[in-house]
Motif scaffolding. Structure first.
Motif, PDB file in Angstrom:
ATOM      1  N   GLY A   1       0.632  -1.093   0.310  1.00  0.00           N
ATOM      2  CA  GLY A   1      -0.216  -0.238   0.219  1.00  0.00           C
ATOM      3  C   GLY A   1       0.596   1.087  -0.311  1.00  0.00           C
ATOM      4  N   THR A   2       2.216   1.328   0.444  1.00  0.00           N
ATOM      5  CA  THR A   2       3.174   2.325   0.079  1.00  0.00           C
ATOM      6  C   THR A   2       3.156   2.690  -1.108  1.00  0.00           C
ATOM      7  N   TRP A   3       3.333   1.874  -1.521  1.00  0.00           N
ATOM      8  CA  TRP A   3       3.603   2.231  -3.669  1.00  0.00           C
ATOM      9  C   TRP A   3       2.231   1.383  -3.929  1.00  0.00           C
ATOM     10  N   THR A   4       1.188   2.092  -4.867  1.00  0.00           N
ATOM     11  CA  THR A   4       0.525   0.934  -5.886  1.00  0.00           C
ATOM     12  C   THR A   4       0.912  -0.139  -6.733  1.00  0.00           C
ATOM     13  N   HIS A   5       0.199  -0.907  -7.374  1.00  0.00           N
ATOM     14  CA  HIS A   5       0.967  -1.985  -7.402  1.00  0.00           C
ATOM     15  C   HIS A   5       1.618  -1.385  -9.086  1.00  0.00           C
TER      16      HIS A   5
END
Length: 344
Positions: free
Chosen positions: A249-253
């Motif tokens: 969730g820190t980076w989106t996929h």
């Protein structure tokens, strides 16, 4: 206008992709149980007969893609008396399509599955092709099945309310798909940057259609990833490691895929496979759409996470690299080479 339906033979399965025009709303019938999240429940309310089916509403986000939530879906199906011939419908982004697909694949050893992706990423990637799964033990998609949906409904109109970050996340996968086999789509994404960013309805429908058809053509040849389907993982070994190390969730996929695809281009360049001009083209396009191509993460933790990736074979870690658009190969890579790539 009636939707354009195309059928694809995926192993022993047939999967129908229903392309709506740029303004038509979703319309789904014969739903026995609808799974959505709080972000997409409003879409369910206006998608025909499915609006009146039993409904389970999940919290949004990657944290829901877990064994406990999977169990709760299965329990709900039992409580509503679903049989093997009944239909579970998933309406949402990639988390919903992966999770609901997994639930349908194991409920009574497989019930009917219909998916209506509501994010760009899910439309061009997650909803089609039968990959299902949940995150497990801190790693991405560690448990899952291959189970194609009977029908996948693609309605670009639902993207109008998609948050900007999630929309851009989908472009990360769309660009990757273009690199794998559609020079015309790649050129469209380069030329029509402003129209794509503004979600111009007609341009967006064409981007979605072409991006998804790249994946359809690959998966139709190799459902269970014994051959060329592995090419769809371009950038993903890097991406999944970043998602795990940074915290889901820190980076989106899609953000992680953009970073990972740029790293794969650098890897290919170091190996003498990817021309520098092609690497520059990839980085320039991702940068134009606002993607970060630098990540603050421990190189050793990233490499450790990569060793849990599904591209591990015979004790060696394989990566997808390219020499040009549609010119893709899978190569083994040593840890020291990865350290050099990650240091750039």
């Amino acid at each position: 206008m009636n939707p354009d339906t195309r059928s694809f033979a995926l192993g022993s399965y047939t999967s129908n992709v229903v392309f709506y025009d740029s303004i038509s709303p979703l319309s789904i019938s014969n739903a026995s149980l609808v799974i959505c999240d709080t972000n997409t429940e409003h879409i369910v309310e206006s998608c025909g007969e499915a609006a009146h089916a039993p409904r389970m509403v999940l919290a949004p986000g990657e944290s829901e893609k877990s064994m406990p939530v999977l169990e709760s879906i299965l329990r709900t199906a039992v409580e509503h008396g679903l049989s093997r011939g009944d239909t579970i419908v998933g309406i949402g982004g990639g988390v919903i399509t992966d999770l609901v697909g997994f639930a349908a694949s194991v409920y009574m050893r497989g019930c009917r599955l219909v998916l209506a992706p509501t994010s760009l990423l899910a439309m061009v990637d997650a909803a089609f092709g039968g990959k299902t799964g949940v995150n497990f033990s801190g790693y991405k998609n560690m448990v899952g099945t291959f189970y194609p949906a009977t029908d996948v409904h693609i309605a670009p109109s639902v993207l109008a309310s998609l948050p900007e970050r999630e929309y851009r996340s989908g472009l990360g996968e769309t660009i990757k798909n273009a690199l794998l086999g559609d020079e015309e789509l790649l050129g469209l994404l380069e030329r029509e940057h402003q129209a794509v960013a503004a979600r111009n309805p007609e341009v967006l429908r064409e981007v979605i259609r072409r991006g998804l058809l790249v994946k359809c053509g690959i998966v139709e040849q190799d459902l269970t990833e014994t051959g060329i389907r592995a090419f769809l993982n371009l950038g993903h070994t890097f991406a999944h490691a970043l998602e795990s190390v940074a915290g889901f969730g820190t980076w989106t996929h899609g953000e992680a895929v953009a970073w990972g695809t740029a790293k794969a281009a650098r890897l290919g360049e170091l190996l003498g496979i990817t021309p520098s001009a092609y690497r520059t083209r990839i980085e320039r396009l991702y940068s134009e759409y606002g993607f970060r191509l630098h990540a603050e993460a421990s190189h050793e933790l990233l490499i450790e996470a990569m060793w849990h990736d599904k591209k591990l074979k015979d004790g060696r870690l394989y990566f997808v690299v390219q020499s040009g658009v549609g010119q893709t190969q899978l190569v083994p890579v040593e840890a020291n080479t990865l350290r050099e790539v990650l240091s750039d």
